[in-house]
Design an enzyme around this catalytic site. Structure first.
Site, PDB file in Angstrom:
ATOM      1  N   HIS A 182       0.860  -1.176   0.000  1.00 59.58           N
ATOM      2  CA  HIS A 182       0.000   0.000   0.000  1.00 59.58           C
ATOM      3  C   HIS A 182       0.895   1.224   0.000  1.00 59.58           C
ATOM      4  CE1 HIS A 182      -2.878   2.915   2.011  1.00 59.58           C
ATOM      5  NE2 HIS A 182      -3.406   2.650   0.843  1.00 59.58           N
ATOM      6  N   ILE A 220       4.101   3.574  -1.944  1.00 61.65           N
ATOM      7  CA  ILE A 220       5.522   3.354  -2.195  1.00 61.65           C
ATOM      8  C   ILE A 220       6.211   4.708  -2.153  1.00 61.65           C
ATOM      9  CG2 ILE A 220       5.342   3.489  -4.712  1.00 61.65           C
ATOM     10  CD1 ILE A 220       7.507   1.316  -4.834  1.00 61.65           C
TER      11      ILE A 220
END
Length: 73
Positions: A66, A68
């Site tokens: 979830h 980056i």
């Protein structure tokens, strides 16, 4: 194939892409497939996402990326 969750593009044109987010209440296109990371070189004439291999010993079954971000030193 199952959609990307986030992307981070470095100044040199390399793009890192996280894919495979499974979130409660949101339909997943591939509920049994673990998350993945991809690399795309935007400097190429026809850039394409290439799946990055994840080291052995990493828990791929529960990998649920979830977001980056990258850090450049």
């Amino acid at each position: 194939e199952t959609g990307s969750e986030d992307i981070d593009i470095l100044p040199n044109g390399l793009a890192f892409i996280s894919s495979g987010l499974k979130y409660p209440g949101v339909k997943s296109l591939a509920p049994d497939k673990p998350g993945e990371m991809f690399l795309m070189d935007l400097n190429e004439d026809n850039p394409r996402a290439v799946e990055l291999r994840i080291s052995r010993g990493f828990d791929l079954v529960s990998f649920n990326p979830h977001g980056i971000s990258t850090y450049i030193d």
